[in-house]
Design an enzyme around this catalytic site. Structure first.
Site, PDB file in Angstrom:
ATOM      1  N   TYR A  25       0.730  -0.964  -0.093  1.00  0.00           N
ATOM      2  CA  TYR A  25       0.136   0.079   0.152  1.00  0.00           C
ATOM      3  C   TYR A  25       2.118   1.874   0.310  1.00  0.00           C
ATOM      4  O   TYR A  25       0.355   2.566   0.989  1.00  0.00           O
ATOM      5  CB  TYR A  25      -0.722   0.318   1.570  1.00  0.00           C
ATOM      6  CG  TYR A  25      -1.877   1.508   1.258  1.00  0.00           C
ATOM      7  CD1 TYR A  25      -3.738   0.469   0.462  1.00  0.00           C
ATOM      8  CD2 TYR A  25      -2.205   1.702   2.090  1.00  0.00           C
ATOM      9  CE1 TYR A  25      -4.110   1.330  -0.582  1.00  0.00           C
ATOM     10  CE2 TYR A  25      -3.564   2.659   2.130  1.00  0.00           C
ATOM     11  CZ  TYR A  25      -4.245   2.196   0.590  1.00  0.00           C
ATOM     12  OH  TYR A  25      -5.660   2.761   1.426  1.00  0.00           O
ATOM     13  N   GLN A  86      10.631  -8.262  -2.542  1.00  0.00           N
ATOM     14  CA  GLN A  86       9.193  -8.917  -2.971  1.00  0.00           C
ATOM     15  C   GLN A  86       9.600 -10.948  -3.692  1.00  0.00           C
ATOM     16  O   GLN A  86       8.923 -11.877  -2.733  1.00  0.00           O
ATOM     17  CB  GLN A  86       8.681  -9.661  -4.960  1.00  0.00           C
ATOM     18  CG  GLN A  86       8.480  -7.764  -4.939  1.00  0.00           C
ATOM     19  CD  GLN A  86       8.005  -7.489  -6.950  1.00  0.00           C
ATOM     20  OE1 GLN A  86       8.211  -8.387  -7.489  1.00  0.00           O
ATOM     21  NE2 GLN A  86       7.415  -6.583  -6.769  1.00  0.00           N
ATOM     22  N   HIS A 108       6.187  -4.740 -13.010  1.00  0.00           N
ATOM     23  CA  HIS A 108       8.192  -3.986 -13.061  1.00  0.00           C
ATOM     24  C   HIS A 108       8.260  -6.210 -13.403  1.00  0.00           C
ATOM     25  O   HIS A 108       7.652  -6.978 -12.573  1.00  0.00           O
ATOM     26  CB  HIS A 108       8.688  -3.914 -11.881  1.00  0.00           C
ATOM     27  CG  HIS A 108       9.887  -2.788 -12.651  1.00  0.00           C
ATOM     28  ND1 HIS A 108      10.541  -3.069 -14.069  1.00  0.00           N
ATOM     29  CD2 HIS A 108      11.441  -3.796 -12.264  1.00  0.00           C
ATOM     30  CE1 HIS A 108      11.624  -3.125 -14.131  1.00  0.00           C
ATOM     31  NE2 HIS A 108      12.216  -3.533 -13.343  1.00  0.00           N
ATOM     32  N   GLU A 231      16.825  25.226 -15.474  1.00  0.00           N
ATOM     33  CA  GLU A 231      15.994  25.694 -17.154  1.00  0.00           C
ATOM     34  C   GLU A 231      15.894  24.606 -18.144  1.00  0.00           C
ATOM     35  O   GLU A 231      15.176  24.267 -18.783  1.00  0.00           O
ATOM     36  CB  GLU A 231      16.507  26.614 -18.154  1.00  0.00           C
ATOM     37  CG  GLU A 231      16.933  27.334 -17.405  1.00  0.00           C
ATOM     38  CD  GLU A 231      16.742  28.830 -18.406  1.00  0.00           C
ATOM     39  OE1 GLU A 231      17.084  28.866 -19.766  1.00  0.00           O
ATOM     40  OE2 GLU A 231      17.736  30.173 -18.111  1.00  0.00           O
TER      41      GLU A 231
END
Length: 328
Positions: A25, A86, A108, A231
């Site tokens: 979450y 994971q 992914h 920039e």
């Protein structure tokens, strides 16, 4: 030519009546869980009990379970915890509780592609990878739009894996913007190569080298910061909105001519060769092996490199400039 799916090409029907367990979450997990729920689907969460997100998820109206319990209840499991967490969670809590026929979704392809997670043969394995941060996934959904995504099937046990993947993509709002079909290999490799050579590594080093050069030539660091970093956002916004040619038509003729004549001398063909070398390390699995080893050692090299960036002059100047510009 890439195959692109739109809203009319996908249906939520494959997910109707099914239980979707979102594991994690964080920024992406929360966004996808909320979007799926708002799309009328049955969503539960699998979290670590006592974790900081548990109370938040409960407060936001979700049924929350420990990860193994959520997986056992689910027909669809969406693995949305960080990549490096994971494999351990998969081995200890996800795989032992998977039912045959479960749809397992990743955002992914890293762990599947490089063999760090090896799914059993009796589940579907798909990927829905939004091409934007979780905040944008949620905000665009609420605005009636969506963030584009990549979609792929690694394992098609049910024969309907792509239908499920597209249903997930529709549920999070991605098909509103467009979903491109890919493979786990292509998504993983292009993501890593792009990050290393352009988006994170290449752009960061180009800005730093430009800043260092201007300061070494005697220009004020504050002016150098504005020219090469501040920039950069303005130019990237133009490229994002209009493309490279459109950006060129949005700057002065002096900037156009200088950029087109000098740019190729700075970023010449030799850069492509070094990019190919970086790509070869990704594609061979060498980078993944190096990163897993580094992570398992506690990340000493990463911490050292982060400290070097933190202490670079451009960061010290940047703190003052951002305070001036944004009141930070």
């Amino acid at each position: 030519m890439a195959k692109i799916y739109r809203d009319v090409d996908a249906s939520l029907e494959p997910l109707k009546g099914k239980t979707i367990a979102v594991i994690g979450y964080g920024i992406q997990g929360r966004a996808q869980a909320l979007n799926l729920r708002d799309s009328g689907l049955n969503v539960i969460l699998g979290l670590r009990r006592g974790g900081k997100s548990w109370d938040q998820a409960v407060a936001e109206g979700f049924r929350v379970f420990e990860i193994g319990q959520a997986v056992a209840k689910a027909d669809v499991v969406m693995v949305l915890i960080p990549d490096m967490e994971q494999p351990k969670v998969w081995e200890e809590q996800i795989e032992p509780n998977l039912k045959p026929g479960t749809v397992v979704d990743f955002a992914h392809g890293f762990n599947i592609h490089f063999g760090l997670i090896k799914p059993p043969p009796n589940v579907d394995v798909v990927m829905v990878a939004p091409k934007g941060p979780g905040r944008a996934v949620r905000e665009e959904y609420l605005s009636g739009r969506g963030v584009p995504a990549l979609v792929a099937v690694y394992q098609n046990y049910s024969g309907r894996a792509m239908e499920y993947a597209l249903a997930i993509a529709k549920g999070i709002g991605a098909t509103r913007a467009g979903v491109i079909e890919t493979t786990f290999a292509e998504e993983t490799e292009t993501d890593l190569i792009g990050e290393q050579t352009v988006l994170v590594g290449g752009l960061m080093e180009l800005i730093k080298k430009g800043f260092e050069t201007l300061v070494e030539l005697g220009y004020q660091p504050e002016v150098a910061y504005f020219e090469v970093l501040n920039e950069a956002k303005l130019i990237m916004d133009l490229i994002w909105q209009r493309g490279i040619y459109g950006m060129l038509n949005g700057v002065s003729d002096t900037a156009k001519y200088g950029g087109l004549t000098v740019g190729p001398k700075i970023i010449d063909e030799s850069v492509k060769q070094r990019m190919r070398e970086a790509a070869a390390r990704v594609r061979s699995g060498e980078f993944a092996k190096e990163w897993v080893t580094e992570y398992n050692r506690g990340g000493p090299t990463l911490r050292k490199l982060m400290e070097e960036v933190k202490n670079h002059q451009i960061e010290k100047v940047g703190i003052e400039m951002r305070r001036l510009l944004f009141g930070q």
